[in-house]
Design an enzyme around this catalytic site. Structure first.
Site, PDB file in Angstrom:
ATOM      1  N   ASN A  11     -10.248  -0.507   0.222  1.00 39.46           N
ATOM      2  CA  ASN A  11      -8.799  -0.506   0.305  1.00 39.46           C
ATOM      3  C   ASN A  11      -8.156  -1.224  -1.015  1.00 39.46           C
ATOM      4  OD1 ASN A  11      -6.008  -1.052   0.528  1.00 39.46           O
ATOM      5  ND2 ASN A  11      -6.216  -1.667   2.699  1.00 39.46           N
ATOM      6  N   CYS A  50       0.832  -1.215  -0.079  1.00 38.08           N
ATOM      7  CA  CYS A  50       0.007   0.003  -0.188  1.00 38.08           C
ATOM      8  C   CYS A  50       0.943   1.192   0.079  1.00 38.08           C
ATOM      9  CB  CYS A  50      -0.944   0.145   1.282  1.00 38.08           C
ATOM     10  SG  CYS A  50      -2.089  -1.543   1.498  1.00 38.08           S
ATOM     11  N   HIS A  68      -3.352   6.982   2.913  1.00 37.79           N
ATOM     12  CA  HIS A  68      -3.603   5.508   2.166  1.00 37.79           C
ATOM     13  C   HIS A  68      -5.115   5.225   2.971  1.00 37.79           C
ATOM     14  CE1 HIS A  68      -4.163   1.418   1.117  1.00 37.79           C
ATOM     15  NE2 HIS A  68      -3.820   0.844   2.331  1.00 37.79           N
TER      16      HIS A  68
HETATM   17  C1  LIG Z   1      -9.986  -5.165  10.088  1.00 38.96           C
HETATM   18  C2  LIG Z   1     -10.282  -4.296  11.192  1.00 38.96           C
HETATM   19  C3  LIG Z   1     -11.376  -3.326  10.580  1.00 38.96           C
HETATM   20  C4  LIG Z   1     -10.893  -4.876  12.277  1.00 38.96           C
HETATM   21  O1  LIG Z   1     -11.488  -4.192  13.317  1.00 38.96           O
HETATM   22  P1  LIG Z   1     -10.940  -4.404  14.607  1.00 38.96           P
HETATM   23  O2  LIG Z   1     -11.883  -3.143  15.569  1.00 38.96           O
HETATM   24  O3  LIG Z   1      -9.781  -4.351  14.978  1.00 38.96           O
HETATM   25  O4  LIG Z   1     -11.648  -5.569  15.048  1.00 38.96           O
HETATM   26  P2  LIG Z   1     -11.070  -6.946  16.051  1.00 38.96           P
HETATM   27  O5  LIG Z   1     -10.461  -7.701  15.094  1.00 38.96           O
HETATM   28  O6  LIG Z   1     -10.357  -6.147  17.150  1.00 38.96           O
HETATM   29  O7  LIG Z   1     -12.485  -7.507  16.237  1.00 38.96           O
HETATM   30  C5  LIG Z   1     -13.359  -6.815  17.333  1.00 38.96           C
HETATM   31  C6  LIG Z   1     -14.548  -7.754  17.625  1.00 38.96           C
HETATM   32  O8  LIG Z   1     -15.305  -7.592  16.224  1.00 38.96           O
HETATM   33  C7  LIG Z   1     -15.534  -9.132  15.905  1.00 38.96           C
HETATM   34  N1  LIG Z   1     -15.553  -9.281  14.387  1.00 38.96           N
HETATM   35  C8  LIG Z   1     -14.258  -9.443  13.694  1.00 38.96           C
HETATM   36  N2  LIG Z   1     -14.462  -9.105  12.290  1.00 38.96           N
HETATM   37  C9  LIG Z   1     -15.945  -9.069  12.345  1.00 38.96           C
HETATM   38  C10 LIG Z   1     -16.636  -8.818  11.409  1.00 38.96           C
HETATM   39  N3  LIG Z   1     -16.236  -8.870  10.107  1.00 38.96           N
HETATM   40  N4  LIG Z   1     -18.042  -8.596  11.599  1.00 38.96           N
HETATM   41  C11 LIG Z   1     -18.485  -8.538  12.695  1.00 38.96           C
HETATM   42  N5  LIG Z   1     -17.781  -8.646  13.999  1.00 38.96           N
HETATM   43  C12 LIG Z   1     -16.400  -8.892  13.636  1.00 38.96           C
HETATM   44  C13 LIG Z   1     -14.366  -9.981  16.474  1.00 38.96           C
HETATM   45  O9  LIG Z   1     -14.609 -11.299  16.553  1.00 38.96           O
HETATM   46  C14 LIG Z   1     -14.283  -9.195  17.582  1.00 38.96           C
HETATM   47  O10 LIG Z   1     -15.187  -9.569  18.682  1.00 38.96           O
HETATM   48  P3  LIG Z   1     -14.871  -9.696  20.271  1.00 38.96           P
HETATM   49  O11 LIG Z   1     -14.558  -8.356  20.758  1.00 38.96           O
HETATM   50  O12 LIG Z   1     -16.054 -10.419  20.870  1.00 38.96           O
HETATM   51  O13 LIG Z   1     -13.687 -10.597  20.407  1.00 38.96           O
HETATM   52  C15 LIG Z   1      -9.119  -3.442  11.610  1.00 38.96           C
HETATM   53  O14 LIG Z   1      -8.277  -4.054  12.584  1.00 38.96           O
HETATM   54  C16 LIG Z   1      -8.221  -2.682  10.772  1.00 38.96           C
HETATM   55  O15 LIG Z   1      -8.765  -1.849   9.845  1.00 38.96           O
HETATM   56  N6  LIG Z   1      -7.109  -2.892  10.520  1.00 38.96           N
HETATM   57  C17 LIG Z   1      -6.128  -2.375   9.658  1.00 38.96           C
HETATM   58  C18 LIG Z   1      -6.173  -2.853   8.595  1.00 38.96           C
HETATM   59  C19 LIG Z   1      -5.510  -2.457   7.511  1.00 38.96           C
HETATM   60  O16 LIG Z   1      -5.127  -1.225   7.398  1.00 38.96           O
HETATM   61  N7  LIG Z   1      -4.689  -3.221   6.759  1.00 38.96           N
HETATM   62  C20 LIG Z   1      -4.134  -2.846   5.393  1.00 38.96           C
HETATM   63  C21 LIG Z   1      -3.201  -1.893   5.630  1.00 38.96           C
HETATM   64  S1  LIG Z   1      -2.549  -1.594   4.275  1.00 38.96           S
END
Ligand SMILES: CC(C)(COP(=O)(O)OP(=O)(O)OC[C@H]1O[C@@H](n2cnc3c(N)ncnc32)[C@H](O)[C@@H]1OP(=O)(O)O)[C@@H](O)C(=O)NCCC(=O)NCCS
Length: 343
Positions: A299, A122, A268
């Site tokens: 993304n 990215c 980004h």
């Molecule tokens: C992927 C992303 C949106 C997930 O959001 P988050 O707030 O970190 O979510 P988590 O993984 O901590 O999960 C939080 C909760 O939601 C749940 N959850 C995960 N995915 C889910 C989904 N698609 N729908 C519903 N619930 C979900 C998890 O099980 C967790 O539940 P719990 O609290 O009961 O354990 C976030 O981590 C993110 O954007 N990360 C960076 C991504 C990025 O920039 N990537 C590329 C870089 S170029």
């Protein structure tokens, strides 16, 4: 004493034109929900994404790049034969060789320019831009076409609830050419290879590489899953929020620009919450226009910054001559930030 004549380039470089291509198919969150246990509300609130574009069969990496490039070249007011180099940043072109850049160069009518692909996730657009600036100033090309292009839908595991909703497809391109004034600031870039496992292709890829296809995981239809991108979402999120704001600030400092001098911020497009957090940490004033293209584009990795730039200009939210901070970050982990004047 060297007998070699020094090369002669331009005093400075600038982005002269930008173009984008978004696949025709718009995919709302409802389609994502067919395969994962989630909700439209969760996806919107945790990532900011409402819709993304997925490429159809004919919307290949080359085709999308050619469309975006044609617009960028027209916007720059040059002809394709004037392009001296084509740099394509992508992680979703599935041939290691030949580079897709040579095919694109030929099909846009650029003749025989230097042409090559780079892999910088990215941050790929910022890496390409930095190389292009160097080439223009050093004199090895007068005009350089920089393309960020991805078909991430090919690399998305639609049954992985941590990533299924994140990625989209598209291409963005810019033409970089000579300038009498500095319009692309110093790049602050780097890599943190100790975190290389946080965003990667799955184990299946490794198995495939040693030829043991029988061990590849199958999806619910019994078909071999393509080696998809997986990530440690929270680790990447924390890194982006804490470390990338510092890098963005360093790029402002290197360019001698204060937040008040800035017109536009194009980070980004990875997650709306990351964007909001960076705006806060950088203390960007109200007047700075912030790219929030992620809502309707998802993304698109290397394509996200030029696509967002193109949309801000096309919708009148930003204008030619505006001063913009761009920062890309992702798989590697790698990053690149710089201040540019918009074309
Ligand atoms: C992927 C992303 C949106 C997930 O959001 P988050 O707030 O970190 O979510 P988590 O993984 O901590 O999960 C939080 C909760 O939601 C749940 N959850 C995960 N995915 C889910 C989904 N698609 N729908 C519903 N619930 C979900 C998890 O099980 C967790 O539940 P719990 O609290 O009961 O354990 C976030 O981590 C993110 O954007 N990360 C960076 C991504 C990025 O920039 N990537 C590329 C870089 S170029």
């Amino acid at each position: 004493m060297s007998k070699i004549k020094p090369s002669k380039g331009a005093p400075y470089a600038r982005i002269l034109g930008v173009g984008g291509y978004r696949p025709t198919r718009v995919v709302p969150n409802e389609v994502i929900l067919e395969k994962i246990d989630s909700s439209d509300e969760w996806i919107r609130s945790r990532s900011g994404i409402a819709t993304r574009h997925w490429a159809g069969e004919s919307e290949t990496v080359a085709m999308m790049s050619i469309e975006a490039s044609g617009k960028a070249i027209a916007d720059a007011g040059i002809s394709p034969e004037q392009i001296g180099a084509v740099i394509v940043s992508t992680v979703s072109h599935f041939k290691q060789t030949p580079a897709v850049a040579t095919e694109i160069a030929d099909r846009i009518g650029a003749g025989k320019p230097a042409a090559f692909d780079i892999s910088a996730g990215c941050a790929g657009f910022g890496y390409g831009l930095t190389l292009a600036k160097g080439m223009v100033v050093e004199g090895s090309a007068e005009y350089v076409l920089v393309i960020g292009v991805e078909r991430l839908s090919d690399l998305t595991d639609l049954e992985d609830r941590a990533t299924a909703f994140l990625f989209g497809d598209g291409a963005g391109a810019v033409v970089v050419g000579p300038s009498d004034e500095p319009h692309i600031g110093p790049t602050v870039w780097g890599s943190e290879g100790d975190k290389s496992e946080t965003i990667k292709q799955t184990v299946a890829w490794d198995k495939w590489q040693v030829g043991d296809v029988s061990q590849m995981p199958l999806d619910s239809n019994g078909e071999v899953k393509f080696p998809a991108i997986t990530q440690e979402g929270q680790a990447v999120f924390r890194w982006a929020v804490f470390e990338m704001a510092k890098v963005a600030q360093q790029a402002l400092d290197a360019a001698g620009i204060s937040p008040e001098d800035l017109d536009v911020f194009i980070p980004h497009q990875a997650n709306m919450r990351i964007i909001d957090s960076m705006v806060k940490t950088l203390k960007l004033p109200e007047h700075v226009t912030v790219a929030r293209d992620i809502e309707t584009t998802g993304n698109t990795s290397a394509a996200s910054i030029p696509l967002a730039m193109e949309r801000l200009l096309a919708t009148g939210q930003a204008k030619s001559g505006d001063t913009a901070l761009v920062i890309g970050f992702g798989a590697g982990l790698v990053y690149a930030a710089t201040v540019v004047t918009l074309p």
